[in-house]
Design an enzyme around this catalytic site. Structure first.
Site, PDB file in Angstrom:
ATOM      1  N   GLY A  99      -0.703   4.958 -15.897  1.00  0.00           N
ATOM      2  CA  GLY A  99      -1.043   5.259 -14.397  1.00  0.00           C
ATOM      3  C   GLY A  99      -1.867   4.406 -14.236  1.00  0.00           C
ATOM      4  NE  ARG A 136      -8.747  -2.180  23.204  1.00  0.00           N
ATOM      5  CZ  ARG A 136      -9.695  -1.801  23.525  1.00  0.00           C
ATOM      6  NH1 ARG A 136      -9.197  -1.032  24.738  1.00  0.00           N
ATOM      7  NH2 ARG A 136     -11.175  -2.044  24.431  1.00  0.00           N
ATOM      8  CD  GLN A 195     -15.104  -6.542  12.411  1.00  0.00           C
ATOM      9  OE1 GLN A 195     -15.262  -5.609  11.568  1.00  0.00           O
ATOM     10  NE2 GLN A 195     -15.615  -7.117  13.007  1.00  0.00           N
ATOM     11  CB  ILE A 196      -7.428  -6.058  14.416  1.00  0.00           C
ATOM     12  CG1 ILE A 196      -8.142  -7.430  13.232  1.00  0.00           C
ATOM     13  CG2 ILE A 196      -6.898  -5.710  15.354  1.00  0.00           C
ATOM     14  CD1 ILE A 196      -6.983  -7.357  12.482  1.00  0.00           C
ATOM     15  CD  GLU A 208      -5.424   7.066 -12.975  1.00  0.00           C
ATOM     16  OE1 GLU A 208      -3.991   6.478 -13.459  1.00  0.00           O
ATOM     17  OE2 GLU A 208      -4.820   7.653 -12.379  1.00  0.00           O
ATOM     18  CB  THR A 268     -14.720   0.911 -12.508  1.00  0.00           C
ATOM     19  OG1 THR A 268     -15.044  -0.248 -13.947  1.00  0.00           O
ATOM     20  CG2 THR A 268     -14.891   1.911 -12.989  1.00  0.00           C
TER      21      THR A 268
END
Length: 387
Positions: free
Chosen positions: A244, A270, A338-339, A365, A367
């Protein structure tokens, strides 16, 4: 090392990419808002072999190698981490359980409909008091004649509310820790089995993937619904989780790649101070760091998949891929927000969803901390407290 994909692997990648662009991305916002994914999508995926990718063809699957599977999962995650979660649970956990430990009869009866997408599967290990400490699970299974009787609760079970087959881990009364654990398949509708809670849109992320709490109260199943050897559940669970985690590592690459692509596009379009923001050095630095980390995570994942295809132990490599992938995805999705500036914090752009979806990768599955323990144990051997 040859990093080139085979023709078959490239075709899988292209087919998955095309499917995601046409069938998932245009609809994912609607699904996330509703908290559900239409069954028709999985019907289409089943016909393409996506729901049984690594399953041999004689059992209804596509017979893909694990490198192809990792590429498939990456593309699905690029479109929707919610869809990827359902696919991962279906293939890496449910189907793998039957593939590795089921009898020939169980493979024919359960694995074929799972691989074809006719039935859904769920994998139930976690409990209210047993997460990272999975050996502390309290759900019991006692044998009475030709039946097993299950009692207990499971928590945070992906696909739990839609599954036709639930693979449940339980212990025989009087046993502790790793002893007396076994895996059982509980069909949907079995008396004594109930879904007690379902979370979708109330979660931080994966809002179109149902997460359920399950309850078992004198739930009786036939003895032939035991999957694998009686009392061998701990070993089975750890081997299944290793499979998994490969899917989650690939999923981390996918969601991070989606965030990077979105950030790159935004940086090119942008403008600020009469220039595209992609011209500014600090934006370029963030793009460069993200691109490097995505590629590193992909290579770790494909290496772990290649070892699986070679029939070699890949436990360390899978944990490395999942650990780095989960951490990388958080950094890359954070940079993408952030961008985008203020727009990244709003729901107008998908980067906020990528960020939310990335957070769970270091939780389920195993930590991040569990992955570190596994890696260290493979390098240094068991710690004194575990010997």
């Amino acid at each position: 090392m040859d990093f080139r994909l085979t023709e078959e692997q490239r075709l899988v990648q292209e087919a998955a990419r095309d499917f995601v662009d046409k069938e998932i991305i245009p609809h994912v916002r609607e699904w996330e808002a509703k908290g559900e994914i239409p069954r028709s999508l999985y019907d289409k995926m089943g016909k393409l072999g996506f729901l049984g990718a690594p399953v041999p063809q004689k059992y209804g699957g596509a017979g893909m190698d694990y490198v192809s599977f990792a590429l498939l999962v990456e593309e699905i995650s690029r479109g929707s981490s919610s869809v990827r979660t359902t696919i991962s649970v279906q293939t890496s956990l449910s189907e793998t359980t039957v593939m590795l430990f089921g009898t020939e009869e169980q493979k024919e009866e359960w694995r074929v409909p799972l691989a074809k997408g006719v039935k859904f599967g769920a994998w139930a290990l976690t409990e209210p008091d047993a997460g990272s400490d999975a050996a502390n699970l309290q759900t019991t299974a006692r044998k009475e004649g030709d039946e097993w009787v299950l009692n207990g609760q499971k928590r945070f079970i992906s696909n739990g509310s839609i599954a036709d087959y639930v693979f449940v881990y339980a212990r025989e009364p009087g046993t502790k820790r790793h002893e007396g654990l076994s895996c059982f398949m509980v069909p949907k509708g079995t008396p004594g089995f109930a879904v007690t809670k379902v979370e979708t849109t109330t979660k931080l992320g994966l809002r179109a993937s149902p997460t359920a709490d399950l309850a078992f109260e004198d739930c009786r199943i036939p003895t032939d619904h035991l999957v694998g050897k009686r009392g061998n559940g701990w070993e089975q669970a750890m081997r299944t989780l290793n499979s998994g985690r490969l899917g989650i590592a690939a999923g981390a690459v996918g969601v991070a790649r989606a965030a990077l692509e979105a950030a790159t596009k935004y940086a090119q379009e942008r403008k600020a101070f009469n220039r595209p923001i992609g011209d500014f050095q600090l934006i370029r630095e963030m793009i460069a760091e993200s691109a490097t980390e995505v590629e590193a995570a992909r290579l770790l994942t494909l290496r772990a998949a290649q070892l699986r295809d070679l029939g070699l132990d890949n436990t360390k490599e899978v944990s490395m891929a999942k650990l780095f992938g989960a951490q990388m995805a958080m950094r890359v999705t954070d940079r993408a927000i952030q961008i985008h500036g203020g727009y990244g914090f709003s729901g107008d752009f998908d980067v906020e969803r990528y960020f939310r979806d990335a957070r769970v990768l270091g939780l389920y599955e195993g930590t991040n901390e569990i992955q570190k323990l596994i890696i260290a144990e493979r390098i240094l051997g068991p710690s004194a407290e575990r010997q």
